[in-house]
Each structure stands twice: as C-alpha cells, then as structure tokens.
Design a protein around this motif. Structure first.
Motif, PDB file in Angstrom:
ATOM      1  N   GLY A 108      16.367  56.755  76.123  1.00  0.00           N
ATOM      2  CA  GLY A 108      17.115  57.782  76.841  1.00  0.00           C
ATOM      3  C   GLY A 108      16.217  58.456  77.849  1.00  0.00           C
ATOM      4  O   GLY A 108      15.009  58.623  77.625  1.00  0.00           O
ATOM      5  N   LEU A 109      16.784  58.843  78.975  1.00  0.00           N
ATOM      6  CA  LEU A 109      16.034  59.498  80.038  1.00  0.00           C
ATOM      7  C   LEU A 109      16.210  61.005  79.870  1.00  0.00           C
ATOM      8  O   LEU A 109      17.272  61.558  80.187  1.00  0.00           O
ATOM      9  N   ARG A 110      15.204  61.633  79.332  1.00  0.00           N
ATOM     10  CA  ARG A 110      15.284  63.084  79.102  1.00  0.00           C
ATOM     11  C   ARG A 110      13.899  63.704  79.174  1.00  0.00           C
ATOM     12  O   ARG A 110      12.878  63.048  78.970  1.00  0.00           O
ATOM     13  N   ALA A 111      13.855  64.976  79.465  1.00  0.00           N
ATOM     14  CA  ALA A 111      12.615  65.756  79.428  1.00  0.00           C
ATOM     15  C   ALA A 111      12.767  66.822  78.359  1.00  0.00           C
ATOM     16  O   ALA A 111      13.824  67.445  78.231  1.00  0.00           O
ATOM     17  N   ALA A 112      11.725  67.037  77.559  1.00  0.00           N
ATOM     18  CA  ALA A 112      11.743  68.057  76.504  1.00  0.00           C
ATOM     19  C   ALA A 112      10.568  68.993  76.692  1.00  0.00           C
ATOM     20  O   ALA A 112       9.444  68.547  76.972  1.00  0.00           O
ATOM     21  N   ARG A 113      10.807  70.270  76.515  1.00  0.00           N
ATOM     22  CA  ARG A 113       9.753  71.285  76.682  1.00  0.00           C
ATOM     23  C   ARG A 113       9.952  72.389  75.660  1.00  0.00           C
ATOM     24  O   ARG A 113      11.086  72.848  75.453  1.00  0.00           O
ATOM     25  N   LEU A 114       8.891  72.794  75.002  1.00  0.00           N
ATOM     26  CA  LEU A 114       8.915  73.941  74.095  1.00  0.00           C
ATOM     27  C   LEU A 114       8.330  75.129  74.835  1.00  0.00           C
ATOM     28  O   LEU A 114       7.182  75.087  75.296  1.00  0.00           O
ATOM     29  N   VAL A 115       9.109  76.191  74.945  1.00  0.00           N
ATOM     30  CA  VAL A 115       8.699  77.370  75.704  1.00  0.00           C
ATOM     31  C   VAL A 115       8.261  78.451  74.730  1.00  0.00           C
ATOM     32  O   VAL A 115       9.049  78.912  73.891  1.00  0.00           O
ATOM     33  N   THR A 116       7.008  78.857  74.835  1.00  0.00           N
ATOM     34  CA  THR A 116       6.447  79.879  73.932  1.00  0.00           C
ATOM     35  C   THR A 116       5.752  80.953  74.751  1.00  0.00           C
ATOM     36  O   THR A 116       4.587  81.290  74.512  1.00  0.00           O
ATOM     37  N   ASP A 117       6.449  81.500  75.718  1.00  0.00           N
ATOM     38  CA  ASP A 117       5.880  82.509  76.609  1.00  0.00           C
ATOM     39  C   ASP A 117       5.942  83.895  75.981  1.00  0.00           C
ATOM     40  O   ASP A 117       6.874  84.217  75.237  1.00  0.00           O
ATOM     41  N   ALA A 118       4.958  84.720  76.333  1.00  0.00           N
ATOM     42  CA  ALA A 118       4.977  86.115  75.889  1.00  0.00           C
ATOM     43  C   ALA A 118       6.133  86.853  76.552  1.00  0.00           C
ATOM     44  O   ALA A 118       6.456  86.624  77.722  1.00  0.00           O
ATOM     45  N   ASP A 119       6.784  87.735  75.793  1.00  0.00           N
ATOM     46  CA  ASP A 119       7.840  88.561  76.365  1.00  0.00           C
ATOM     47  C   ASP A 119       7.254  89.453  77.444  1.00  0.00           C
ATOM     48  O   ASP A 119       6.218  90.108  77.229  1.00  0.00           O
ATOM     49  N   PRO A 120       7.905  89.522  78.605  1.00  0.00           N
ATOM     50  CA  PRO A 120       7.335  90.368  79.670  1.00  0.00           C
ATOM     51  C   PRO A 120       7.397  91.851  79.354  1.00  0.00           C
ATOM     52  O   PRO A 120       6.600  92.635  79.866  1.00  0.00           O
ATOM     53  N   GLU A 121       8.351  92.244  78.536  1.00  0.00           N
ATOM     54  CA  GLU A 121       8.478  93.654  78.172  1.00  0.00           C
ATOM     55  C   GLU A 121       9.188  93.752  76.835  1.00  0.00           C
ATOM     56  O   GLU A 121       9.762  92.780  76.339  1.00  0.00           O
ATOM     57  N   SER A 122       9.140  94.927  76.273  1.00  0.00           N
ATOM     58  CA  SER A 122       9.760  95.137  74.973  1.00  0.00           C
ATOM     59  C   SER A 122      11.274  95.074  75.096  1.00  0.00           C
ATOM     60  O   SER A 122      11.858  95.380  76.128  1.00  0.00           O
ATOM     61  N   THR A 123      11.902  94.608  73.992  1.00  0.00           N
ATOM     62  CA  THR A 123      13.357  94.523  73.928  1.00  0.00           C
ATOM     63  C   THR A 123      13.828  95.393  72.772  1.00  0.00           C
ATOM     64  O   THR A 123      13.010  95.884  71.967  1.00  0.00           O
ATOM     65  N   PRO A 124      15.141  95.584  72.614  1.00  0.00           N
ATOM     66  CA  PRO A 124      15.610  96.355  71.446  1.00  0.00           C
ATOM     67  C   PRO A 124      15.179  95.753  70.119  1.00  0.00           C
ATOM     68  O   PRO A 124      15.148  96.467  69.110  1.00  0.00           O
ATOM     69  N   LEU A 125      14.838  94.469  70.093  1.00  0.00           N
ATOM     70  CA  LEU A 125      14.404  93.827  68.853  1.00  0.00           C
ATOM     71  C   LEU A 125      12.891  93.743  68.753  1.00  0.00           C
ATOM     72  O   LEU A 125      12.366  93.195  67.784  1.00  0.00           O
ATOM     73  N   GLY A 126      12.182  94.266  69.733  1.00  0.00           N
ATOM     74  CA  GLY A 126      10.723  94.259  69.686  1.00  0.00           C
ATOM     75  C   GLY A 126      10.132  93.468  70.834  1.00  0.00           C
ATOM     76  O   GLY A 126      10.799  93.156  71.823  1.00  0.00           O
ATOM     77  N   GLN A 127       8.858  93.139  70.700  1.00  0.00           N
ATOM     78  CA  GLN A 127       8.162  92.382  71.731  1.00  0.00           C
ATOM     79  C   GLN A 127       7.316  91.316  71.060  1.00  0.00           C
ATOM     80  O   GLN A 127       6.607  91.584  70.088  1.00  0.00           O
ATOM     81  N   GLY A 128       7.392  90.113  71.545  1.00  0.00           N
ATOM     82  CA  GLY A 128       6.632  89.023  70.949  1.00  0.00           C
ATOM     83  C   GLY A 128       6.510  87.880  71.926  1.00  0.00           C
ATOM     84  O   GLY A 128       6.095  88.078  73.072  1.00  0.00           O
ATOM     85  N   SER A 129       6.884  86.684  71.485  1.00  0.00           N
ATOM     86  CA  SER A 129       6.848  85.521  72.361  1.00  0.00           C
ATOM     87  C   SER A 129       8.017  84.610  72.021  1.00  0.00           C
ATOM     88  O   SER A 129       8.482  84.555  70.882  1.00  0.00           O
TER      89      SER A 129
END
Length: 875
Positions: free
Chosen positions: A337-358
């Motif tokens: 199959g022709l597909r691209a897969a990527r796991l995104v583990t970026d730091a949150d740019p700012e805090s959210t109502p649920l906190g801040q993480g990645s």
C-alpha cells in the motif's frame, strides 16, 4: 544455550516458483512425535510411543489428535498436563530426495518457526540449532542430504526446564503477568511469553514445528529479503524504493554455473486493477549483496485507514535473472500500500484546560487519525490452529465494530502473514509491539544476539504491510522498573542491563535501518523520556488499570485525561455457549472451582462481583449473574471510551484491553475464545461509531468527587461537517413523556469534537435520567446505580417471525426498557444476533435479526434467560 545459526530465514515469498530455478518443497507429511523424557513423569500411554504429527502444529495438538490427551480447556484438565512443558520431544520426518544436486545448486532446510530450543539432524548429522520461537532459520544441508531416503530429526529441549536452567545460569530477572498461573520465568527463553500462562490465559507450554518447514533448492543466487519503502506519497506522486538483499552461492559454486559477472534484478509494480504502472531494473555485480530500485507512480491511489479513505493495494513483483542464461533464479511478489505514517509528539505550545504536555497522535498521509480499537493477543493457545479464514473473520469483526486499529501485544507472537494481509485489505492499522512484555531482560550474550536477530527478521518480514503504522519497543517494562515491586525498582539502580538498551538503542536502530518510513516508540506506556515516570497522562501513551483493579466503579475513568490510552479494560465472562462447552453443569455458579479456573486474573471472580456491586446487587442465579457481568463490562468500557473521545483533540486514541481470547475464559475481551461476540463487542460498535453523541462531565472528576456539571459532546470522526439541533431532555422511569429543557443548533467540523454545556443547576432524582439527541443519534445519562433506580417491570410486545436466514424479533416497548439483550446462542451455539444492549423509551420499536439454521422456540426466544434486560435488577 545453543549458538544461533548465522542466517535467519524469512518466509518464502516466491510466486510462480515452478517458473524459476528456485524450487520449494513443503515438508508437511510423514511426521511423528515422541517424548524423550524430562523432569516430569510421562503417562504410560505416551511414554515410549510414537504418534503421527501434523506440521505445522505442536505436541498438544498432536496428542489431542491421537486421543491420548484430554481436552485441555475442559473443566480443570489443564492441571493434569503440566508435564508436557517439562518434557523433551523429538519430531521425525522421512522424505525422498530423487535427484543429485546440479552443479551450482544449493539445498536449504527453511524453518519459518521452531518452538523453541532445538537441535536438528539430517541422516544423523547435526545441521543446526534453534533457540528462538520468533525467528526463522535456514540451514545449508550441504553434504548431509543424500539421494534417496532421508531422515530429519528435530529434538526440542523441555521448554520450562530450559528456561529455569538459564535463569540459574544467568541470574533471575523480574517478570510479571502470570495472574493465578505458576510464576515461570518467561523472560529466560525467546518464546511466546503467554505460553507460560497470563492473567487471561492458561499455561500450555508447547513444543513443535509451529510454522511451515520446507526444502528450498536454489541456483547461483536467491532473493534473501525484499523491503519496499514508500519514501514519498502525495496526490501527485508516490516513490517506492525497493531494497533487495541477495544471498549468493560461494564463489566456487558460482563459477560452476552460468554468468558470474552480474545478475539482473527487475522490480515491477501493478496497480490495484492489474495494470502495469512502473518498472526498474539494475545489474548487481558478483559479490553485491544489496541493491535499491526506485519506482515512481503518478497520481497514486493512496492507502488509508478505514473511515479515512479506501485501501487500494498495488502488486510488487521482484525477479532475479542470470543474464548469461536468461533464466529466472528467484521471484518475490506481494501486495503493498502507498501510505505515509508519522507519529507526532510535539510539546504543547501553551496550556489547555486539561493541562500542558506533549501530543501523541498518528498522521496517515498527512492527516491526523483518531485511533479506535483494541489490543490483540494470540487467537489460540496453539497458534498453528488459526487459519487464514479465521484471521480474516476476526479482523473483519474488528472493522465491523468500527475499529481502525489493533495493537499486537508484546507477550504473544509476531503474527502470521494472513493477519497483516487482512488488516491491509480492511484498513485496520496495526500497532506492532516487539515481543517483550512485563519483564526485565538480560542484555548479555546470547540473549542480545537472539533478540537483535529477531528484530531484524520480523521488521524486514512486515515492511510490505501498509497496515503496520507503528513499532513499539515493549509492553510495560519501563513502567515496571518505576512502580512495580521492590525487585523491579531495584533494577533501575542495578549495573545489570534490564532491557532498556533494546528499547532505546537496538529496536529503533533496526527500524531505522529496515523500515525507516514507519515510526517507532520505545514502550507502552511511555512519556517520551526514560527519566520521566512512564505512565503519565499529559505525555505519550498511558495504561489505565486503577479502574478495574481499584476501588470504586467505572466512573473512575472520568478521573483520567490521557493523550492516548493504549491499554485499559474491564472484565466480563464469555458467552453461554462458550462456557457450556467447558464448565460442567454442576459447576455453573460464579465461584465454582471450574469457573475460577477459567478466570486467570488472580481473585478475578471475586473482583467481578465487587465491580458488579457498583451497579447491582449480585444475584445468586447463575444465568442472571452471567447477564449482569456482561452488561457491567460493556457499560464500563463504553463510559471510558466515550469519555476519552469527548476529550479529543487532547486525546487521540483509545485501544481497550482486549479484543480477543485464546481459550474459553472470563477476561477483558470483546470476542470470546470461541470467536463469539460478547455484549461488549456490540457496545464497541456504538462507542467507536464515526459520529458519537454522549453525555459526560464537563471536566475530569477527581476520584471520589461527585459529578456536578454535565456537557453533551459530539465527536465527528468523518470528513464532513455534522450539523443539526441538539435536544436534551429529562425523563422519568415511570414512562411519562420526557421534558425537553435545552435545544441548540450546533455545527461540528470534520474530525472535530463539539460541546454543549448543560445547566449547572441540573439535578436528577433517582427515578430520572437524561437523553441528548441529534438526528437519529441519541445518548443517555443515568445518574445513579441501577440498584437504587426504581425501574418499572419491563412491558414488551414481542413478535417473532421467520426470516430467510433465521428469525426477525421485533420488540415494542410499553415502558422504559434498559439494556435489552437476546442470547440465541443458548438455543443454538452457532446463532448470531444483530444487536444487543438496546435501551427503548415507551412506544419505541426495534427489530433484531437472528441468524440460525435451526428451528427455535419463540417462547424460549422471548423469555429469560434468552431475553433479558436490567429492569428486573433495579430497586
């Protein structure tokens, strides 16, 4: 431990082998098996006897076929058969080799799976050793093969005795997962860990030739490995780089045959309709063992997970030619199959109502995907019994429950090709663990080389499959050294390696080398940094087990806000038809010895009653208990999954534990050990629906705190907006018409989640509940446990009519009816029902389709214990 052969084998991928100089001869008949002795007393009827063996297979299946072994899954027969794992076994095969080898021809014995520690002899001469169930082996038969009759023997060491001897030699390492089974050191042998028993599985410690075995004769050179890599794919162009590894005969042998200067490698790609779309060829000089060919496809048809697009599969053919004779030496063919897969583990740019993480989310072809699914374990205690049709059926069942991902858990096996092909075809993504689970592992020889070779073998084998979108280093091992027992925590300070090198060095290096287009993650759970507690919720992926194992009901899922929940689960018994086969009639009570035996979670039956008591008063009647235990499992997972989906985009995935079972057992599965869906499967079909409306708290609830403020959530997992009026109403259990108190129009964008806040002063008495609806979609909120809710007696008009494939059962509700289930398997073990867990308001009608080829009694179909609802178990 025996030394490993220098060249692990991959499953033969030759297509149209009769048209090449490579000839494969399966060794499937004329096998026998016999016990060689060991630490345990071998029964008289087996000692000194030879039995016909089936290959692929194992000792247990062979002895069952010979009628000298009682059915190990019935009642407690398993306890009488522990001697098998303490016994050495010999497999013997006789075959005839007609022609002497031609000049330049080599003959190999290829073993795709040997279980596990073995010495192989051909005509009395040792040809090799094996010591890894997860690794393929290839042995050059050289001078051992003779014209005429040949005798192949494979002597398997007693696996449990071997593991314990290795533990004495190298020192113990912590290991868990056994449940109520004996605590055997599964980490001392490269074998399916759950073979030694897990907290959902029995201890059937097997030996045998568990995957195909064959002779392979080849001339000059062969295709040792083909790894297609999709290095670019977009709407305009896809590039497939085909890495080909060759094995060449020795120089003196090459000179005896044909052209010795170069070989020609040709790669051809056909589109899903069979049209030729790309081709490339090159010459490999003598001595070259690897080459890369590039294929470009314009306007490619991309592979997508189910729900995000279609699953077109291209056919890739690789051929090896000798230009001196223009003969085809070898050929390999697969669908890709022709597909691209990527796991995104970026730091949150700012805090959210649920906190801040990645973040922790997958992108396929640049599009973020919400992962919906479950964990997959071996589908049978004896994996050779799982046919391609059964794999296909099970993966189809996952897709039918609106799942788009299965996680192949690290205490089982790297699955059969048929499993991954089914996932490729059906668009079910695979999260693939390396086989390292709930244990610490030595990092010294011979362990290190065995595990590294295993990683090379299986990563290379699985690269053609577009469904494999994530490699994962281990299951819970990093978490264990942080939080589990004292022996585990001591490993973090120990100078001995305990496995971290595999997860942070070996496995990512192998994936980067062999499958660089597929992302890698070190562990489940893992926070992204080995110095950070692994099972946090604001980073990486987490496991949530303080609900089933903890105090308090399933509403404790509402305490959690995971970025990605890759493991969490709730127990439930199998279907009645499955239990009926293995539990003697006189033991059909929840705490009988046989029922406890078929629940390997230590204290699991008692805990099942404890969790049931969160909702109901546990009944004495076995049929009622079975029904309520299944309802509790389904409801609990629905509460958790729907909450996690409500947290999107903070949350990007929910994979519950577990999809399937390997034998008839009370466990966390949605589909029981006889492949029968439990009520949880039907609940999953609803809570994984592409569009989901649900009522949940407006924020996570601290453990023990009351739920005060509610919201309606709409999770839109489609590519089109979801618009309409949301109606929220309060209802009385006495059946009076609901009181609508909120109507609002909402527009939820593609792949987004919308929210409607409910009034802060909303109060619900014990006899009231809520509904929220948009179009035909509806959600319920039940504020109190069933045991205090004054349900009316269920009043139903039920009409049963014959249909072409069985029966149509139509129900008209005269009262509120909650969690209506119909269990036709009680009347016909093969019967199937179209839906379960129906909740109806007064005046509503529903039709259930029953598939069966038997004549069933309408009275039985419409009465307990076949037809049940929870109204009878309220206040």
């Amino acid at each position: 431990m025996p030394t490993m052969p220098p060249s692990p084998a991959l499953p033969s991928n030759s297509a149209d082998a009769e048209q090449t100089l490579l000839v494969k001869s399966p060794l499937t008949r004329n096998w026998t098996v016999q016990a060689l002795g060991g630490e345990a007393l071998i029964p008289d009827e087996i000692s000194d006897q030879r039995f016909e063996a089936t290959v692929p297979g194992c000792v247990h299946t062979d002895l069952l076929r010979a009628n000298v072994l009682e059915d190990p899954i019935h009642d407690r027969n398993e306890t009488k058969q522990a001697w098998i794992g303490k016994t050495a076994w010999r497999y013997t095969h006789r075959f005839t080799h007609v022609n002497p080898p031609a000049p330049g021809t080599r003959c190999d014995l290829v073993c795709e799976g040997l279980d596990t520690v073995a010495e192989l002899k051909l005509n009395g001469r040792v040809i090799g050793h094996a010591e890894n169930m997860h690794l393929g082996y290839r042995f050059d038969l050289a001078d051992a093969l003779q014209v005429g009759d040949n005798l192949l023997t494979i002597d398997f060491a007693a696996p449990l005795s071997h593991a314990m001897a290795v533990e004495r030699e190298f020192g113990p390492m912590p290991h868990e997962g056994h449940g109520s089974n004996p605590q055997h050191p599964h980490n001392m042998i490269r074998k399916m860990a759950c073979n030694f028993g897990w907290d959902w599985g029995p201890a059937f410690i097997t030996s045998g030739v568990w995957r195909p075995i064959y002779l392979e004769e080849w001339t000059y050179a062969r295709l040792d490995q083909v790894r297609p890599q999709v290095t670019r794919v977009d709407a305009d162009l896809a590039r497939v780089e085909v890495i080909v590894r060759l094995e060449m005969a020795e120089s003196s042998v090459r000179h005896a045959y044909g052209n010795t200067e170069s070989l020609t490698i040709r790669a051809t790609l056909f589109d899903p309709d069979g049209a030729h779309v790309a081709e490339a060829s090159l010459s490999a000089a003598a001595g070259d063992d690897e080459a890369t060919l590039a294929l470009d496809v314009t306007r490619p048809k991309r592979w997508w997970p189910v729900g995000y697009g279609s699953q077109p599969l291209y056919t890739l053919r690789v051929e090896l030619f000798d230009p001196g004779t223009d003969q085809t030496l070898d050929r390999w063919q697969r669908r890709i199959g022709l597909r691209a897969a990527r796991l995104v583990t970026d730091a949150d740019p700012e805090s959210t109502p649920l906190g801040q993480g990645s973040t922790f989310h997958l992108e396929i072809n640049g599009k973020r995907v919400y992962c919906k699914g479950a964990n997959w374990i071996p589908d049978d205690c004896f994996p050779s019994r799982v046919t391609p049709a059964r794999y296909r059926s099970q993966v189809q069942r996952a897709r039918d429950a609106n799942m788009n991902m299965l996680r192949v858990w690290g205490g089982g096996i790297y699955e059969d090709r048929a499993f991954y092909e089914a996932c490729d075809e059906l668009g079910v993504m695979v999260w693939q663990d390396f086989m390292m689970a709930c244990a610490c592992y030595h990092e010294v020889e011979p362990f290190f080389s065995l595990i590294e070779a295993e990683a090379h073998d299986n990563v290379a084998r699985l690269t053609p499959h577009p469904s494999v979108v994530l490699w994962n280093g281990c299951n819970e091992n990093i978490w264990g050294v942080y939080e589990w027992g004292e022996d585990w925590r001591a490993m973090r300070e120990s100078e001995r390696g305990w496995g971290l090198k595999y997860y942070l060095d070996v496995f990512p290096r192998v994936v980067a080398q062999l499958d660089p287009v597929t992302p890698y993650w070190p562990a489940s759970p893992y926070a992204g940094d080995p110095d950070v507690f692994p099972n946090v919720e604001e980073h990486g992926n987490c496991h949530i087990w303080d609900v089933w194992n903890g105090q308090g009901d399933a509403r404790n899922y509402l305490n959690h806000a995971p970025r990605f929940a890759s493991e969490f689960g709730f127990h439930g018994p199998p279907t009645f038809a499955t239990l009926e086969r293995v539990i003697p009639h006189e033991q059909r009570r929840f705490d009988s010895p046989s029922m406890v035996h078929h629940n390997r979670h230590a204290g699991g039956q008692a805990l099942a009653n404890e969790r049931m008591a969160d909702y109901f008063v546990p009944p004495d009647d076995f049929d009622d208990w079975l029904f309520l235990a299944q309802v509790v499992q389904a409801r609990s997972l629905a509460l958790g999954v729907e909450w996690f989906r409500a947290l999107s985009p903070w949350n990007s995935g929910a994979l519950f534990w577990q999809f399937n079972d390997c034998w008839p057992v009370a466990s966390w599965s949605a589909v029981d050990g006889n492949q029968r869906p439990k009520p949880l499967w039907y609940a999953a079909r609803n809570f994984f629906a592409d569009r989901l409306i649900t009522i949940r708290p407006d924020q996570p609830i601290a453990k023990g705190d009351p739920i005060e403020h509610l919201a309606v959530y709409l999770h839109n997992d489609t590519d089109t907006a979801w618009s309409g009026e949301v109606h929220v109403a309060s209802h009385a259990l006495n059946g009076h018409e609901g009181e609508s108190f909120l109507t609002t129009r909402i527009n939820v964008g593609p792949r987004e989640t919308g929210r409607v806040q409910l009034p802060f002063d909303l109060q619900l008495a014990q006899d009231r509940f809520l509904t929220a609806s948009i179009g035909s979609e509806r959600a319920f909120w039940w504020p109190h446990p069933d045991r205090v809710m004054p349900y009316p007696d269920a009043e139903l008009d039920v009409d049963v009519k014959r249909s072409p494939n069985g029966y149509a059962l139509t129900v008209l509700a005269r009262t509120v009816v909650r969690d209506l289930c119909v269990f036709p398997d009680r009347l016909d073990p093969n019967a199937q029902i179209s839906d379960q867990l129906l909740t109806l308001l007064p005046g509503e009608r529903a039709t259930l389709m029953i598939r069966t080829d038997r004549a069933l009694s309408p009275r039985a179909l419409t009465s307990p214990p076949v037809l049940q609802c929870v109204n009878a178990f309220g206040l």
